[in-house]
Every structure is written in structure tokens, then in C-alpha cells.
Design a protein around this motif. Structure first.
Motif, mmCIF file in Angstrom:
data_model
loop_
_atom_site.group_PDB
_atom_site.id
_atom_site.type_symbol
_atom_site.label_atom_id
_atom_site.label_comp_id
_atom_site.label_asym_id
_atom_site.label_seq_id
_atom_site.Cartn_x
_atom_site.Cartn_y
_atom_site.Cartn_z
ATOM 1 N N ASP A 66 0.800 -1.226 0.000
ATOM 2 C CA ASP A 66 0.000 0.000 0.000
ATOM 3 C C ASP A 66 0.834 1.278 0.000
ATOM 4 O OD1 ASP A 66 -1.148 0.029 3.449
ATOM 5 O OD2 ASP A 66 0.409 1.232 2.529
ATOM 6 N N GLY A 67 2.100 1.167 0.449
ATOM 7 C CA GLY A 67 2.973 2.336 0.365
ATOM 8 C C GLY A 67 2.643 3.429 1.356
ATOM 9 N N GLY A 68 1.981 3.044 2.414
ATOM 10 C CA GLY A 68 1.641 4.033 3.434
ATOM 11 C C GLY A 68 2.658 4.010 4.565
ATOM 12 N N SER A 69 2.241 4.469 5.727
ATOM 13 C CA SER A 69 3.181 4.543 6.843
ATOM 14 C C SER A 69 3.131 3.300 7.730
ATOM 15 C CB SER A 69 2.892 5.789 7.675
ATOM 16 O OG SER A 69 1.538 5.769 8.068
ATOM 17 N N ARG A 70 2.292 2.342 7.350
ATOM 18 C CA ARG A 70 2.226 1.103 8.132
ATOM 19 C C ARG A 70 3.385 0.195 7.739
ATOM 20 N NH1 ARG A 70 -2.805 -0.526 9.268
ATOM 21 N NH2 ARG A 70 -1.807 -2.172 10.460
ATOM 22 N N PRO A 71 3.819 -0.664 8.655
ATOM 23 C CA PRO A 71 4.972 -1.516 8.355
ATOM 24 C C PRO A 71 4.665 -2.743 7.481
ATOM 25 C CG PRO A 71 4.295 -1.814 10.634
ATOM 26 C CD PRO A 71 3.429 -0.733 10.073
ATOM 27 N N ASP A 72 3.429 -3.178 7.413
ATOM 28 C CA ASP A 72 3.094 -4.391 6.661
ATOM 29 C C ASP A 72 3.475 -4.237 5.203
ATOM 30 O OD1 ASP A 72 1.095 -5.386 8.923
ATOM 31 O OD2 ASP A 72 0.678 -3.271 8.434
ATOM 32 N N CYS A 73 4.197 -5.219 4.692
ATOM 33 C CA CYS A 73 4.688 -5.069 3.336
ATOM 34 C C CYS A 73 4.867 -6.399 2.626
ATOM 35 C CB CYS A 73 6.035 -4.336 3.382
ATOM 36 S SG CYS A 73 6.772 -4.149 1.777
ATOM 37 N N PRO A 74 4.122 -6.614 1.578
ATOM 38 C CA PRO A 74 4.202 -7.876 0.830
ATOM 39 C C PRO A 74 5.568 -8.080 0.175
ATOM 40 C CG PRO A 74 2.804 -6.306 -0.309
ATOM 41 C CD PRO A 74 3.098 -5.720 1.020
ATOM 42 N N ILE A 75 6.268 -6.987 -0.075
ATOM 43 C CA ILE A 75 7.584 -7.104 -0.703
ATOM 44 C C ILE A 75 8.553 -7.779 0.272
ATOM 45 C CG2 ILE A 75 9.519 -5.831 -1.709
ATOM 46 C CD1 ILE A 75 7.435 -3.587 -2.389
ATOM 47 N N LEU A 76 8.601 -7.250 1.479
ATOM 48 C CA LEU A 76 9.470 -7.860 2.487
ATOM 49 C C LEU A 76 8.995 -9.268 2.825
ATOM 50 C CD1 LEU A 76 10.136 -4.869 4.914
ATOM 51 C CD2 LEU A 76 11.629 -5.824 3.150
ATOM 52 N N GLN A 82 9.450 -0.497 12.898
ATOM 53 C CA GLN A 82 8.772 0.803 12.773
ATOM 54 C C GLN A 82 8.734 1.306 11.328
ATOM 55 O OE1 GLN A 82 7.644 1.865 15.834
ATOM 56 N NE2 GLN A 82 8.564 -0.104 16.377
ATOM 57 N N ARG A 83 9.239 0.517 10.432
ATOM 58 C CA ARG A 83 9.332 0.976 9.033
ATOM 59 C C ARG A 83 7.968 1.363 8.460
ATOM 60 N NH1 ARG A 83 9.746 -4.894 8.601
ATOM 61 N NH2 ARG A 83 7.622 -5.541 8.188
ATOM 62 N N CYS A 84 8.023 2.150 7.390
ATOM 63 C CA CYS A 84 6.819 2.425 6.607
ATOM 64 C C CYS A 84 6.926 1.562 5.361
ATOM 65 C CB CYS A 84 6.775 3.883 6.138
ATOM 66 S SG CYS A 84 6.894 5.081 7.447
ATOM 67 N N SER A 85 5.839 0.961 4.957
ATOM 68 C CA SER A 85 5.894 0.147 3.735
ATOM 69 C C SER A 85 6.239 1.058 2.550
ATOM 70 C CB SER A 85 4.575 -0.583 3.498
ATOM 71 O OG SER A 85 3.536 0.337 3.224
ATOM 72 N N ALA A 86 5.967 2.350 2.707
ATOM 73 C CA ALA A 86 6.284 3.303 1.630
ATOM 74 C C ALA A 86 7.785 3.294 1.321
ATOM 75 C CB ALA A 86 5.851 4.711 2.034
ATOM 76 N N ASP A 87 8.600 3.151 2.362
ATOM 77 C CA ASP A 87 10.047 3.155 2.157
ATOM 78 C C ASP A 87 10.495 1.934 1.359
ATOM 79 O OD1 ASP A 87 10.213 5.508 3.557
ATOM 80 O OD2 ASP A 87 10.730 4.561 5.465
#
Lengths: 131, 131
Positions: free
Chosen positions: A113-123, B74-79
Motif C-alpha cells: 500500500d505504500g503508506g506509513s504502516r509496516p506491513d509489506c508484501p515485498i518484504l 517501525q518501518r513504513c511500507s512506503a520506504d
DNA sequence: CTACACCTTCCCATTATGGGAAGGTCAAGC
DNA sequence: GCTTGACCTTCCCATAATGGGAAGGTGTAG
């Protein structure tokens, strides 16, 4: 002509020309009394040829082959074509490899989603969780 | 675990793991009395992560960034997405470059009869005659 | 005790350049 | 003649991400 003139005219750096000489791609140039490399029109053509071949992605060994064929009035165009086709195959292979990376990454980035949340499918993918 | 086991489990060579340590991509491993590198499960995950990132074409510096983000709760998924998008751009640029070579070569090869005659549009192009 | 598999470090090679240092050359202008 | 600046020379180093191989230590199984 000195090396700088050839370099400018052919659109390559003088360093490159020296390098091509060093590895035997082009013949060692004649030297002036001061030790400067001296070139003829013909050498300029050769360097220009090499530059264009590099722009098409041919490797130095492939260019050595192409140069030899270029100079051989008895060559068969089939020999030239063979080198070119092999190169095209290699380029297509690389493109496919890169494209497959893009496809995967594009999918992952879309789902991030590219927001400020840490959840990330890429990682998650890199971690091996498979999202 | 010793380095060979990590290497096998992560699907990379032991040499690579030592290299990653040397350049600071992974922390220096603890050593056994004999001087052998000793790894934990966690290190295996890291190496695996690196391997997958390499398979997607990320450079070592990019992977360093991704690893840092991975570890940062604490990362942002945006990064993360930013790194991925930049990489996708770069890949697309390379693909376009290679594709343009293929297009040119393909055209030339098509026009080259490939027989035993010396006439060849490929060499003509490299020579600068433009066929 | 001897193999054999594994580990260590160290150095070299790859590809096709670019950067830069130290020093020689040449032509123009004063 | 002398200086300046643009050019040339060779030599060494750096790049990216490994792989290869040598020389030598370790650990275990038979």
C-alpha cells in the motif's frame, strides 16, 4: 592523427582505444619519435566500427570475430549472421530474465500500500512467507 | 551451524556468505574455538532473504537498505515500495535498451541472406554505410 | 592413525571501462 | 629562450559480485 583526434572522431575515449590495443582488438599503432601513437584514416574506421558494435551490445570477443569477418573479403555473410543471431538470442534471454523480475516486483509493489504502516508484501516475499 | 550448512540451506555458496560478511552486508559471525564461523537460524533467514533479493535483481546496496527496513519494526511500507519502484524503473530502462539492440539486430539479420556471399548488411551497418 | 570432508585466509581472474598521478612533448605567445 | 596549457605516455587502482584454487588447520569415522 594522434589518439585524441581519433577518440573525438570516433566518439570514444582515448583510454578505450589504448585498452583495445592492449587486449589485441586493434593492432598496436605506429609511434612518432616522441612515442605518441599515430593513426591513419583506416584505424579511425576500425575504432568507429568497434564503437557501433559495442552500442549493439556485442562483447569484445564477438567484435574480434566481426572485425576479422569485416576484413575478410572472402567471408560468407552466413558467418556474420551466425554471430548476430547468437547475440540476439543472448539478448532475448537477458530481457526475459529482467522482465520476469519486473513482473514479480510489479505485482508485489502493486500489493504494497505504500503508506506509513509496516506491513509489506515485498518484504514478506523476500522473507519467504510468500505473502 | 557451520558455513557449509547455511550455504546449502540458503542455496548460495559459502564463498558468497563470506563475501557478504566481508563487505558488511551481514554481521561477522561468531567463531568456534577452531575459528569456524558459527551461525544461528536467524542468520540463515538473513542469507535466504539476500538470495531472494538477488534473484529479483537488487544490488547489494539496495539489499542493505531492504535488510535494514526488514529489521525495523517501525518501518513504513512506503520506504520499501520506494526502493522496489526505483529498481523496477532501472530494470525497465535496461530492458528497453536491450530491446532496442534486438530490434536493430533483428532487422539487420533479416536483411542478411546468410549465404556464402560476402555482402552483408550487418557489417555494412557497423561500418557506417547504413546499408 | 589415516582418510576425507570441511573450514580458514589469501591471492588472482572475470568485463569493459574510468580516474588519476607522475612525467614527457609540442605549439603558441611573450 | 621561456612559460603555459593542451596533449601524450605509462602505471596503478577501482568498479560488482562473484568463482577458482592454493596452502594449511580441524574434526570425525573407521
Amino acid at each position: 592523427m594522434h589518439i585524441g583526434q581519433v577518440a573525438d572522431a570516433a566518439g570514444v575515449s582515448a583510454k578505450r582505444i589504448r585498452y583495445y590495443e592492449q587486449i589485441g582488438l586493434i593492432d598496436a599503432a605506429r609511434r612518432s619519435d616522441a612515442g605518441y601513437r599515430v593513426y591513419e584514416e583506416r584505424d579511425l574506421h576500425t575504432v568507429h566500427f568497434i564503437r557501433r558494435a559495442r552500442q549493439l551490445g556485442f562483447s569484445i570477443p564477438q567484435i574480434a570475430t566481426l572485425l576479422a569477418l569485416w576484413r575478410d573479403r572472402q567471408r560468407c555473410s552466413a558467418d556474420v549472421k551466425k554471430v548476430a543471431l547468437a547475440h540476439i538470442e543472448e539478448l532475448r534471454r537477458k530481457i526475459a530474465e529482467l522482465q520476469s523480475m519486473v513482473d514479480t516486483l510489479d505485482d508485489l509493489a502493486t500489493r504494497c500500500d505504500g503508506g506509513s504502516r509496516p506491513d509489506c508484501p515485498i518484504l514478506a516475499e523476500l522473507q519467504g512467507v510468500g505473502s
